[in-house]
Motif scaffolding. Structure first.
Motif, PDB file in Angstrom:
ATOM      1  N   PRO A 133       0.830  -1.207   0.000  1.00 17.65           N
ATOM      2  CA  PRO A 133       0.000   0.000   0.000  1.00 17.65           C
ATOM      3  C   PRO A 133       0.866   1.259   0.000  1.00 17.65           C
ATOM      4  N   ASP A 134       0.286   2.340  -0.456  1.00 18.99           N
ATOM      5  CA  ASP A 134       1.021   3.604  -0.527  1.00 18.99           C
ATOM      6  C   ASP A 134       1.629   3.952   0.830  1.00 18.99           C
ATOM      7  N   PHE A 135       2.877   4.333   0.816  1.00 22.70           N
ATOM      8  CA  PHE A 135       3.515   4.793   2.050  1.00 22.70           C
ATOM      9  C   PHE A 135       4.169   6.147   1.800  1.00 22.70           C
ATOM     10  N   SER A 136       4.223   6.922   2.829  1.00 23.44           N
ATOM     11  CA  SER A 136       4.852   8.234   2.718  1.00 23.44           C
ATOM     12  C   SER A 136       5.633   8.524   3.987  1.00 23.44           C
ATOM     13  N   ALA A 137       6.677   9.332   3.850  1.00 25.18           N
ATOM     14  CA  ALA A 137       7.513   9.692   4.991  1.00 25.18           C
ATOM     15  C   ALA A 137       8.337  10.915   4.612  1.00 25.18           C
ATOM     16  N   LYS A 138       8.909  11.543   5.621  1.00 27.28           N
ATOM     17  CA  LYS A 138       9.734  12.727   5.392  1.00 27.28           C
ATOM     18  C   LYS A 138      11.211  12.359   5.431  1.00 27.28           C
ATOM     19  N   ASP A 139      11.993  13.094   4.632  1.00 33.63           N
ATOM     20  CA  ASP A 139      13.437  12.921   4.698  1.00 33.63           C
ATOM     21  C   ASP A 139      14.019  13.862   5.744  1.00 33.63           C
ATOM     22  N   HIS A 140      15.345  13.928   5.831  1.00 34.26           N
ATOM     23  CA  HIS A 140      15.980  14.731   6.886  1.00 34.26           C
ATOM     24  C   HIS A 140      15.773  16.226   6.693  1.00 34.26           C
ATOM     25  N   GLY A 167      12.814  17.446   5.716  1.00 32.17           N
ATOM     26  CA  GLY A 167      11.399  17.709   5.906  1.00 32.17           C
ATOM     27  C   GLY A 167      10.566  17.553   4.651  1.00 32.17           C
ATOM     28  N   ASN A 168      11.186  17.109   3.556  1.00 31.57           N
ATOM     29  CA  ASN A 168      10.450  16.890   2.309  1.00 31.57           C
ATOM     30  C   ASN A 168       9.690  15.565   2.396  1.00 31.57           C
ATOM     31  N   THR A 169       8.456  15.569   1.897  1.00 31.60           N
ATOM     32  CA  THR A 169       7.628  14.367   1.957  1.00 31.60           C
ATOM     33  C   THR A 169       7.783  13.523   0.700  1.00 31.60           C
ATOM     34  N   PHE A 170       8.053  12.265   0.901  1.00 35.62           N
ATOM     35  CA  PHE A 170       8.143  11.289  -0.185  1.00 35.62           C
ATOM     36  C   PHE A 170       6.902  10.420  -0.120  1.00 35.62           C
ATOM     37  N   SER A 171       6.219  10.234  -1.253  1.00 30.57           N
ATOM     38  CA  SER A 171       5.048   9.362  -1.316  1.00 30.57           C
ATOM     39  C   SER A 171       5.253   8.342  -2.426  1.00 30.57           C
ATOM     40  N   SER A 172       5.093   7.080  -2.102  1.00 37.34           N
ATOM     41  CA  SER A 172       5.333   6.037  -3.102  1.00 37.34           C
ATOM     42  C   SER A 172       4.341   6.117  -4.251  1.00 37.34           C
ATOM     43  N   SER A 173       3.136   6.619  -3.988  1.00 35.50           N
ATOM     44  CA  SER A 173       2.125   6.692  -5.042  1.00 35.50           C
ATOM     45  C   SER A 173       2.486   7.705  -6.123  1.00 35.50           C
ATOM     46  N   ASN A 174       3.370   8.639  -5.795  1.00 37.59           N
ATOM     47  CA  ASN A 174       3.780   9.659  -6.772  1.00 37.59           C
ATOM     48  C   ASN A 174       4.968   9.217  -7.625  1.00 37.59           C
ATOM     49  N   GLN A 175       5.513   8.046  -7.317  1.00 41.30           N
ATOM     50  CA  GLN A 175       6.704   7.580  -8.030  1.00 41.30           C
ATOM     51  C   GLN A 175       6.291   6.721  -9.222  1.00 41.30           C
ATOM     52  N   LYS A 176       6.748   7.091 -10.395  1.00 42.87           N
ATOM     53  CA  LYS A 176       6.403   6.351 -11.613  1.00 42.87           C
ATOM     54  C   LYS A 176       7.432   5.262 -11.935  1.00 42.87           C
ATOM     55  N   GLU A 177       8.599   5.356 -11.298  1.00 42.63           N
ATOM     56  CA  GLU A 177       9.654   4.388 -11.559  1.00 42.63           C
ATOM     57  C   GLU A 177       9.471   3.139 -10.689  1.00 42.63           C
ATOM     58  N   LYS A 178      10.315   2.158 -10.951  1.00 40.02           N
ATOM     59  CA  LYS A 178      10.455   1.035 -10.032  1.00 40.02           C
ATOM     60  C   LYS A 178      11.143   1.572  -8.775  1.00 40.02           C
ATOM     61  N   LEU A 179      10.877   0.948  -7.663  1.00 40.88           N
ATOM     62  CA  LEU A 179      11.500   1.364  -6.414  1.00 40.88           C
ATOM     63  C   LEU A 179      12.356   0.235  -5.840  1.00 40.88           C
TER      64      LEU A 179
END
Length: 319
Positions: free
Chosen positions: A160-167, A169-181
Motif C-alpha cells: 500500500p502507498d507509504f509516505s515519509a519525510k526525509d531529513h 522535511g520533504n515528503t516522499f510518497s510512493s504513489s507519486n513515483q512512476k519508476e520502479k522502487l
C-alpha cells in the motif's frame, strides 16, 4: 389490604424475574462514534450486529444466540455491542462495508478499523468461538514480534502507498513515483554494516536511472540521526524517517530484539534509546525489496542476519 400486599409482592417478583432473565449480549443504544470512545476508555473492541427486520436468520440470532448467558458474558466483557438496522440508521454503514448478507457481523477495533467480518446464522457455541478468535487475533497482533516471527512481504504482494519525510522535511510518497522502487531498510547510523552497504550502493546510480528505478533508504531514526547517516556514507539517495515504524510494518520486517541484545545496544550505542519514535527498541530486518511500477514486489532479499545484504549484481539483474 392482604390482596394489595399479595399483588405488590407478585409485581416485585415479576420485576426481579425479568431482571434475572436479562441475560445475553447487552446491545447499547449509542452511535458508533460514542462506541469508539467507550471502547478506548474501557479497552474493548466493538461488535456490530447488522440486521434487517425481514431477515429470518437475524431473528434466530436475536432469539437463540445473543440471549445465551455465556455468549453475553464473553461479549459484554470484551466488546462494546451495537445492533443496527441496515435499512434505517445503518444504511451508510452497510454501504461503507459493502454488506449484502444478513445478518452481518462487524468486529472493529477501538478506532473503527475492521478486524474481522462474518455473516449468517451461528448457534451460541459457534458464535462464542468467533468472538474468541477475534480477541485472540488482536492479542497476538499486539505482542511484539521476535526476529523469528517476521517473514517479510513476498514476491507478488502489493505494498500500500507509504509516505515519509526525509531529513530536510520533504515528503516522499510512493504513489507519486512512476519508476520502479528499490527499497532498502537499514537499522540506523550506528550500524557499521548498514553504512558500508549504503556506500557500496552509490556506484549504481547511473544504472538505476537507465533501468527507470529509484533507490530509497528507510531508516527508523529521526531526521537528526539520518543526517549522521548521510555524513558517514556521503549518500545522495533519499533517506526516509520511518516515523512509528509504519513502513517497516507494511513490509513485515519489524521486530523487537531480545532483552540481552537490547541491553547491549542501550549500553553501547550512543542515543539508541532516543533515536527512534519510541523506546521499544524495535528494528527492521536489513531487507531489500524491488517494487515494480504498480508497487508490487517483483524481487526481495530477506535475511534476518544483518550482516547479509542484497548483492549489487542481484539488484541490477532483477530490475
Amino acid at each position: 389490604m392482604t390482596k394489595k400486599i399479595i399483588l405488590s409482592l407478585c409485581f416485585l417478583i415479576a420485576i426481579f424475574a425479568n431482571a434475572q432473565g436479562k441475560k445475553g449480549i447487552n446491545f447499547q443504544k449509542v452511535s458508533l462514534e460514542t462506541a469508539k470512545q467507550i471502547a478506548k476508555k474501557e479497552n474493548k473492541l466493538i461488535f456490530i450486529d447488522i440486521y434487517t427486520t425481514w431477515c429470518g436468520p437475524c431473528k434466530l440470532m436475536q432469539k437463540n444466540t445473543f440471549t445465551d448467558a455465556k455468549v453475553g458474558d464473553f461479549f459484554n466483557k470484551n466488546f462494546v455491542n451495537l445492533a443496527i438496522d441496515a435499512e434505517k440508521e445503518g444504511v451508510a454503514l452497510a454501504k461503507e462495508f459493502k454488506i449484502v448478507n444478513f445478518p452481518s457481523f462487524l468486529f472493529l477495533n477501538a478506532s473503527g478499523k475492521l478486524v474481522q467480518y462474518d455473516f449468517g446464522y451461528y448457534n451460541a457455541e459457534q458464535f462464542s468461538s468467533i468472538g474468541m478468535s477475534v480477541v485472540n487475533k488482536i492479542s497476538s497482533a499486539s505482542l511484539p514480534k521476535t526476529i523469528d516471527m517476521v517473514k517479510g512481504k513476498m514476491v507478488g504482494d502489493k505494498i500500500p502507498d507509504f509516505s515519509a519525510k526525509d531529513h530536510l522535511g520533504n515528503t516522499f510518497s510512493s504513489s507519486n513515483q512512476k519508476e520502479k522502487l528499490v527499497v532498502v531498510f537499514i537499522r540506523g547510523q550506528w550500524c557499521p554494516y548498514c553504512n558500508r552497504y549504503i556506500e557500496s550502493l552509490q556506484n549504481i546510480s547511473p544504472e538505476l536511472k537507465a533501468k527507470n528505478a529509484k533507490l530509497v533508504i528507510i531508516s527508523p531514526e529521526k531526521p537528526e540521526f539520518i543526517e549522521k547517516t548521510i555524513e558517514k556514507t556521503k549518500t545522495s539517495y533519499t533517506v526516509l524517517y520511518d516515523d512509528g515504524y509504519k513502513i517497516a510494518e507494511a513490509f513485515d520486517v519489524l521486530y523487537t530484539p531480545d532483552t540481552k541484545i537490547l541491553d547491549l545496544y542501550n549500553s553501547k550505542v550512543e542515543g539508541f534509546a532516543t533515536s527512534r519514535s519510541d523506546n521499544s527498541g524495535r528494528l527492521p530486518v536489513s531487507a531489500t525489496f524491488i517494487l515494480d511500477e504498480n508497487k508490487i514486489i517483483s524481487w526481495r532479499h530477506f535475511n534476518p542476519d544483518y550482516k547479509e545484504r542484497a548483492s549489487i549484481e542481484d539488484i541490477l539483474k532483477q530490475l
